[in-house]
Design a protein around this motif. Structure first.
Motif, mmCIF file in Angstrom:
data_model
loop_
_atom_site.group_PDB
_atom_site.id
_atom_site.type_symbol
_atom_site.label_atom_id
_atom_site.label_comp_id
_atom_site.label_asym_id
_atom_site.label_seq_id
_atom_site.Cartn_x
_atom_site.Cartn_y
_atom_site.Cartn_z
ATOM 1 N N ILE A 108 18.437 102.581 32.293
ATOM 2 C CA ILE A 108 19.343 102.323 31.167
ATOM 3 C C ILE A 108 20.774 102.367 31.708
ATOM 4 N N CYS A 109 21.609 101.466 31.224
ATOM 5 C CA CYS A 109 23.032 101.520 31.538
ATOM 6 C C CYS A 109 23.766 101.766 30.223
ATOM 7 N N ALA A 110 24.604 102.780 30.177
ATOM 8 C CA ALA A 110 25.317 103.088 28.926
ATOM 9 C C ALA A 110 26.656 103.732 29.270
ATOM 10 N N ILE A 111 27.696 103.255 28.629
ATOM 11 C CA ILE A 111 27.716 102.418 27.445
ATOM 12 C C ILE A 111 28.523 101.132 27.681
ATOM 13 N N ASN A 112 28.231 100.101 26.880
ATOM 14 C CA ASN A 112 29.134 98.971 26.774
ATOM 15 C C ASN A 112 30.359 99.462 25.986
ATOM 16 N N THR A 113 31.315 98.591 25.751
ATOM 17 C CA THR A 113 32.526 99.016 25.053
ATOM 18 C C THR A 113 32.202 99.481 23.630
ATOM 19 N N ALA A 114 33.078 100.344 23.108
ATOM 20 C CA ALA A 114 32.848 100.981 21.809
ATOM 21 C C ALA A 114 33.557 100.212 20.697
ATOM 22 N N GLY A 115 33.181 100.550 19.505
ATOM 23 C CA GLY A 115 33.816 99.926 18.347
ATOM 24 C C GLY A 115 32.887 98.943 17.672
ATOM 25 N N PRO A 116 33.328 97.698 17.411
ATOM 26 C CA PRO A 116 34.631 97.146 17.770
ATOM 27 C C PRO A 116 35.795 97.788 17.007
ATOM 28 N N VAL A 131 32.608 109.640 23.883
ATOM 29 C CA VAL A 131 31.506 108.898 23.251
ATOM 30 C C VAL A 131 30.453 108.557 24.309
ATOM 31 N N ALA A 132 30.943 108.106 25.464
ATOM 32 C CA ALA A 132 30.021 107.728 26.545
ATOM 33 C C ALA A 132 29.219 108.932 27.037
ATOM 34 N N VAL A 133 29.890 110.059 27.195
ATOM 35 C CA VAL A 133 29.194 111.269 27.681
ATOM 36 C C VAL A 133 28.131 111.690 26.664
ATOM 37 N N ARG A 134 28.480 111.636 25.389
ATOM 38 C CA ARG A 134 27.493 111.981 24.344
ATOM 39 C C ARG A 134 26.297 111.021 24.379
ATOM 40 N N CYS A 135 26.572 109.736 24.564
ATOM 41 C CA CYS A 135 25.472 108.755 24.599
ATOM 42 C C CYS A 135 24.544 109.020 25.789
ATOM 43 N N VAL A 136 25.134 109.250 26.967
ATOM 44 C CA VAL A 136 24.318 109.514 28.167
ATOM 45 C C VAL A 136 23.492 110.787 27.950
ATOM 46 N N TYR A 137 24.109 111.779 27.328
ATOM 47 C CA TYR A 137 23.409 113.044 27.030
ATOM 48 C C TYR A 137 22.194 112.782 26.126
ATOM 49 N N ASP A 138 22.410 112.003 25.073
ATOM 50 C CA ASP A 138 21.312 111.694 24.129
ATOM 51 C C ASP A 138 20.203 110.890 24.823
ATOM 52 N N ILE A 188 22.473 104.739 34.303
ATOM 53 C CA ILE A 188 23.791 104.464 34.870
ATOM 54 C C ILE A 188 24.786 104.838 33.775
ATOM 55 N N GLY A 189 25.572 105.877 34.012
ATOM 56 C CA GLY A 189 26.507 106.364 32.995
ATOM 57 C C GLY A 189 27.880 105.764 33.218
ATOM 58 N N LEU A 190 28.428 105.144 32.195
ATOM 59 C CA LEU A 190 29.797 104.647 32.316
ATOM 60 C C LEU A 190 30.463 104.600 30.958
ATOM 61 N N GLY A 191 31.779 104.592 31.023
ATOM 62 C CA GLY A 191 32.596 104.629 29.820
ATOM 63 C C GLY A 191 33.721 105.629 30.052
ATOM 64 N N GLY A 192 34.867 105.124 30.473
ATOM 65 C CA GLY A 192 36.041 105.978 30.621
ATOM 66 C C GLY A 192 36.122 106.809 31.879
ATOM 67 N N VAL A 193 35.200 106.593 32.817
ATOM 68 C CA VAL A 193 35.251 107.369 34.068
ATOM 69 C C VAL A 193 36.380 106.835 34.950
ATOM 70 N N THR A 194 37.255 107.734 35.378
ATOM 71 C CA THR A 194 38.416 107.341 36.188
ATOM 72 C C THR A 194 38.582 108.233 37.405
#
Ligand code: RRO
Length: 303
Positions: A184-192, A220-227, A237-243
């Motif tokens: 699983i790859c998460a997440i795509n962009t949030a919203g819209p 949001v991304a961390v919560r999704c990967v956790y779930d 594959i965890g992504l969303g805001g990682v810098t």
């Protein structure tokens, strides 16, 4: 961090270029690999040539970005030069694909699989699509159907890219696993979301709405990967805001096996991969642990 195995493939580290960030040009993707990226993902490839939405398509909001790029693609069978160049590559590639129906996904997947990518990622989570009224990634039946159909026609591991717009992302992830997804790859962009120019009294993006990315969506991304980690037994594959390296640590602790970056490439350049890899390595050394020790660690806190 170096040399890991992911779904049977060797990667030089656990860092991934997110889809849609640097296109499909083999030379550019090779540079990203040389700049320290373990796995590069192509911009989602669709069934027919498409220009995407009108400008403006991307706005930097500070703290993150909003985009409605609009799924531009040359079309899977109008990419001869790119496929040829990618066939001669010496770096791992994850090919992202989309379609407006299960049949379109299957057609694209079959062709793309024959081009020899290391993985195929089904984008069932684009927030900016006007191709169909529904995101496959928010509907369990649709997610199962597309994952299963694609799995049956490809010869490489299948990754399902999910949206935080799903009412229960863990459930959708499990459906994808049951349908044959290998990761699983998460997440795509949030919203819209939407940004309004108050002087012009109009939404700033030409498409009006767009997906949110960057540091503002990391929680949001961390919560999704956790779930998702609690719902499936395939890798994430965890992504969303990682810098930063510390952001990557957080993603691993939520349950990610690999960590992706997209907006971070804009903020820190393509060398963000070697920088984050160094920061991650330093953090692990300072805490006397390995990546294996921290994957899912937030699920089992030490009392
Ligand atoms: O092209 C886009 O507008 C786009 C895609 Br396909 C996607 O998956 N996610 C996103 O934020 N933008």
């Amino acid at each position: 961090m170096d040399n890991i195995t992911f779904l049977g493939k060797q990667l030089k580290n656990p860092l991934v270029l997110a889809s849609g960030i640097l296109g499909n040009n083999a030379k550019i993707l090779e540079r990203v690999h040389q700049a320290g990226c373990g796995l590069v993902t192509l911009k989602s490839i669709g069934p027919a040539p498409r220009d995407g939405h009108k400008n403006p398509t991307v706005i930097d909001l500070g703290g993150g970005m909003i985009n409605a790029v609009g799924l531009p693609t040359p079309g899977y069978d109008h990419m001869d030069a790119e496929w040829q160049a990618l066939a001669n590559r010496d770096f791992p590639v994850n090919a992202s694909i989309y379609g407006g129906s299960v049949a379109e996904f299957v057609k694209v997947a079959q062709f793309v699989s024959d081009q020899g990518p290391d993985f195929i990622e089904i984008n069932i989570s684009c927030p900016n699509s006007d191709l169909h009224g529904m995101l496959f990634g928010v509907d369990e039946k649709a997610a199962f159907a597309v994952t299963n159909a694609v799995k049956n026609v490809i010869a490489v591991p299948l990754i399902a890219k999910l949206t935080p717009a799903a009412p229960d992302i863990g459930k959708i992830a499990k459906v994808c696993e049951d349908a044959g997804a290998d990761a699983i790859c998460a997440i795509n962009t949030a919203g819209p979301g939407m940004v309004i120019d108050i002087e012009a009294r109009t939404p700033v993006l030409a498409f009006k709405k767009g997906g949110l990315s960057g540091p503002m969506i990391k929680p949001v991304a961390v919560r999704c990967v956790y779930d998702i980690y609690r719902a499936v037994s395939i890798p994430i594959i965890g992504l969303g805001g990682v810098t930063t390296g510390e952001d990557a640590v957080e993603m691993f602790m939520a349950g990610a096996t690999l960590v992706g970056m997209g907006s971070a490439v804009r903020y820190r350049g393509i060398h963000v991969f070697e920088q984050v890899n160094r920061e991650l390595t330093d953090w692990l050394a300072a805490h006397h642990c390995t990546r294996d020790d921290i994957i899912g660690a937030a699920h089992d806190p030490i009392a």
